[in-house]
Design an enzyme around this catalytic site. Structure first.
Site, mmCIF file in Angstrom:
data_model
loop_
_atom_site.group_PDB
_atom_site.id
_atom_site.type_symbol
_atom_site.label_atom_id
_atom_site.label_comp_id
_atom_site.label_asym_id
_atom_site.label_seq_id
_atom_site.Cartn_x
_atom_site.Cartn_y
_atom_site.Cartn_z
ATOM 1 N N GLU A 67 0.818 -1.212 0.000
ATOM 2 C CA GLU A 67 0.000 0.000 0.000
ATOM 3 C C GLU A 67 0.853 1.263 0.000
ATOM 4 O OE1 GLU A 67 -2.999 -0.426 3.065
ATOM 5 O OE2 GLU A 67 -4.167 -1.739 1.760
ATOM 6 N N GLU B 168 -6.421 -8.174 -1.007
ATOM 7 C CA GLU B 168 -6.866 -8.286 0.390
ATOM 8 C C GLU B 168 -8.351 -7.984 0.453
ATOM 9 O OE1 GLU B 168 -4.842 -5.732 3.173
ATOM 10 O OE2 GLU B 168 -2.896 -6.114 2.287
#
Ligand code: GAL
Length: 686
Positions: free
Chosen positions: A149, A309
């Site tokens: 991220e 995810e």
């Protein structure tokens, strides 16, 4: 299909359990039980992979990869730069980011390193190359997961240290060449903000410059480039001894970084999806948001993406964190696949015992049992996906409509002052997209750099900034038969946020002349009739004039600008442009787009009216240009996903004749769906 399968699994952090071999054994047994075929290892493992500077300990990782391999489980291997080990921050403080206010961070947290720091680059490159040497050709390792991220720390994602300031100045020199050009682009004579030395330029700061919007924009672009370059450096490092493809996990519409730029460093787009299911009883707004993001990820490479995810049940970082109601886990997983994902991956496999995420949901709870509702629902997904592999291999969604969502436009329209300070660009674009979703009209979510050929309809809500080349592209698109929809406060400024003077760059195409923009308070809301129904005109009411030949479909009914156009339609070349001069509501957008879909001949995959809460998508045989070498098709036609986001049964009527791809049942005329059910249909004769 990467790894030859629809991937099912998720983040696995065995380094937290290295002193419990029985847990590690149990993990693999339970992964098999849950139908897990792929896990992501090593995302935050730097402290264990390199316990001392230059001393690597990879044996534990190799053993785990091998054990997984023996069990037929594939591995996505991460580079560890997502979190820095303490030996590094202690010895090299320059790796820690400096905040906009000039304070350097203390050690801790994650996603917070300086992307410019030569030390950070060197240490990352070294560990990445070592991982590549050791694992880059292992049979069950299928993909590199670069960092985690990127730009997603707890602040603005940027580092403002002196190294970054110098790099920014170099970036600006490269872009503008001279200070004169920069001063012009940033409109420097306003408030005496003329730069006479490159060293005078500083990143935006709360106690410094926050008013030069051209500077803000360039800073955001620079940060995106800096992070993308770091990611590219990692990409090259893992490629040192490995031919595996690489990804990094994106978040959703995330303002800190332009993902359309970052994705160019990657082979595969992947992202982490954490929708707020059960925020309210009506799941549609959340489903729309999630669909929007999936469609954006898919559209970046026009290829299947990976859901890297998602939560198997609960998350831990919202004020209140509802557990997924029965059925929602399957539906939200299928939603990703329906929009083009070739995976359903979770954060995370097993709950950790301590620290920040100990109450974040996982497939395995602290009680380590498989007889839980979450485990069972995960296992159901694990059972269902393999049955879909054959028909989905080599397919991707190929919509004929696109909605423009552009980061530079986002930054510019929200940084700019006036006509309102509360413009929420993603929210506004998603309101338009909702009309597509509700009617089952799929759309790619693309930016202004996208190729528009292949689309019949392009909608660009709140398209404030016109990037260089954009007006010409839209004009050519409409001229050759495309339909373009845009709204108030569009075509205002160029790429450096300088307003266009004279006429709107697309005045001839849109057929309107902009004059003023009213941002009325609630009591001054206006109103207009569209097809005989009254709708509100509020928040942003542009006062325009229709050019000769432009068809006015609705006009304001109140105030001094009564009679001015709100909805117009202008034919141009072989195509047409619609202009919406005012912000209205969901009902209006629904009615308006229904007509636009009708006039452009866009139909959903079932060719029927959908009940509220139901949408459809279609994965279709991809062309051979699919870069990952799509499997030869085996005679299957389109695969249609019908999803019911209502927590009650619904019936879809008028659907023709289809076969349920999973149980072979023939459905003709109507399709009954249970609460939160997703059906997968193929054409009857296939
Ligand atoms: C993601 C992150 C994961 C985990 C998860 C929790 O943003 O990549 O490491 O923290 O959130 O929801």
């Amino acid at each position: 299909m990467l790894g030859g399968h629809l991937l099912h699994g998720g983040d696995y952090n065995p380094e937290q359990w290295l002193d419990c071999p029985e847990i590690l054994e149990e993990d693999i047994r339970l992964m098999k039980e849950a139908g897990v075929n792929c896990v992501t290892l090593g995302v935050f493992s730097w402290a264990v992979l390199e316990p001392e500077e230059g001393v690597y300990d990879f044996d534990w990782l190799e053993e785990i990869i091998d054990n997984l391999g023996d069990a037929g489980i594939q591995v996505i291997l991460a580079t560890p730069s997502g979190a820095m080990p303490h030996w590094m921050t202690q010895k090299y403080p320059e790796v820690m980011q400096v905040r906009a206010d000039g304070r350097r961070n203390l050690p801790g947290k994650r996603h917070n390193f300086c992307y410019t720091s030569p030390v950070m680059q060197e240490k990352t490159r070294a560990v990445d190359e070592a991982l590549s040497r050791r694992f880059g050709r292992k049979e069950n390792v299928i993909l590199w997961h670069l960092s985690n991220e990127l730009a997603g720390n707890f602040g603005d994602g940027a580092c403002h240290c002196s190294l970054c300031q110098s790099a920014f100045r170099e970036w600006l020199k490269e872009k503008y060449g001279t200070l004169d050009a920069l001063n012009h682009a940033w409109w420097g004579r306003f408030w005496s903000h003329v730069y006479t030395d490159w060293e005078q330029i500083h990143s935006p700061a709360p106690h410094g410059e926050t008013t030069v919007t051209g500077l803000e924009l360039d800073w955001r672009r620079f940060v995106t480039d800096q992070i993308s370059d770091f990611c590219g450096m990692e990409r090259r490092a893992v490629a040192k001894h490995s031919d595996l493809p690489a990804t990094t996990n994106f978040m959703d519409t995330f303002k800190n970084i332009d993902y359309n730029r970052l994705q160019k460093e990657l082979d595969v787009v992947s992202w982490d999806n954490y929708p707020f299911w059960h925020k309210e009883k009506d799941e549609v707004p959340v489903a729309v948001q999630s669909a929007f993001n999936h469609s954006m990820m898919r559209a970046m490479k026009k290829k299947p993406f990976l859901l890297m995810e998602s939560a198997p049940s609960v998350i831990n970082w919202r004020n209140n964190n509802p557990v997924k109601r029965p059925g929602m886990h399957m539906l939200s997983s299928m939603q990703a696949v329906a929009h083009g994902s070739d995976s359903v991956q979770y954060f995370q496999w097993r709950k950790g015992r301590g620290s920040y995420e100990k109450f974040h949901g996982a497939v395995l709870d602290h009680k380590n049992r498989s007889d839980t509702r979450t485990f069972r629902e995960v296992a159901e997904v694990g059972k269902r996906l393999p049955g879909l592999e054959k028909i989905l291999d080599g397919t991707v969604n190929r919509p004929e409509a696109a909605v423009i969502f552009d980061w530079a436009n986002w930054w510019a329209v929200e940084d700019t002052t006036g006509p309102r300070l509360d413009l929420d660009y993603p929210k506004y674009v998603m309101e338009h997209y909702r009309a597509f979703w509700e009617q089952g009209i799929e759309a790619d979510i693309v930016d202004m750099d996208a190729d528009l050929s292949g689309y019949r309809l392009v909608s660009a809500p709140l398209n404030y900034m016109y990037k260089a080349g954009w007006p010409e592209k839209v004009r050519a698109f409409v001229e050759s038969g495309g339909t373009f929809v845009t709204t108030f406060f569009s075509g205002m400024a160029d790429e450096t946020d300088l307003c266009f003077t004279g006429q709107h760059p697309l005045e001839d195409v849109l057929g309107i002349v902009q004059e003023e923009i009213d941002a009325p308070s609630q009591e001054f809301e206006n109103q207009f009739a569209y097809n005989g129904t009254e709708y509100p005109a509020r928040r942003m009411c542009e006062i325009d004039h229709a050019k000769e030949g432009t068809e006015v479909l609705s006009s304001y009914e109140r105030d001094f600008y009564a009679g001015c156009p709100v909805v117009t339609h202008n034919t141009f070349g072989k195509g047409a442009a619609y202009y919406l001069a005012a912000e209205s509501d969901t009902e209006f957008l629904r009615a308006f787009y229904r007509d636009v879909f009708g006039s452009t001949g866009l139909k959903n995959a079932l060719g029927t009216e959908l009940p509220y809460g139901v949408t459809v998508t279609k994965r279709t045989c991809a062309d051979p240009a699919l870069a990952d070498g799509a499997a030869e098709k085996t005679g299957y036609g389109d695969v249609v996903f019908v999803m019911n986001f209502r927590n009650e049964p619904v019936c879809v009527d008028g659907i023709g004749k289809w076969t349920d791809a999973e149980n072979g049942a023939v459905c003709e005329g109507k399709l009954e769906l249970e609460a939160f059910q997703c059906a997968v249909l193929v054409e009857q004769d296939k």
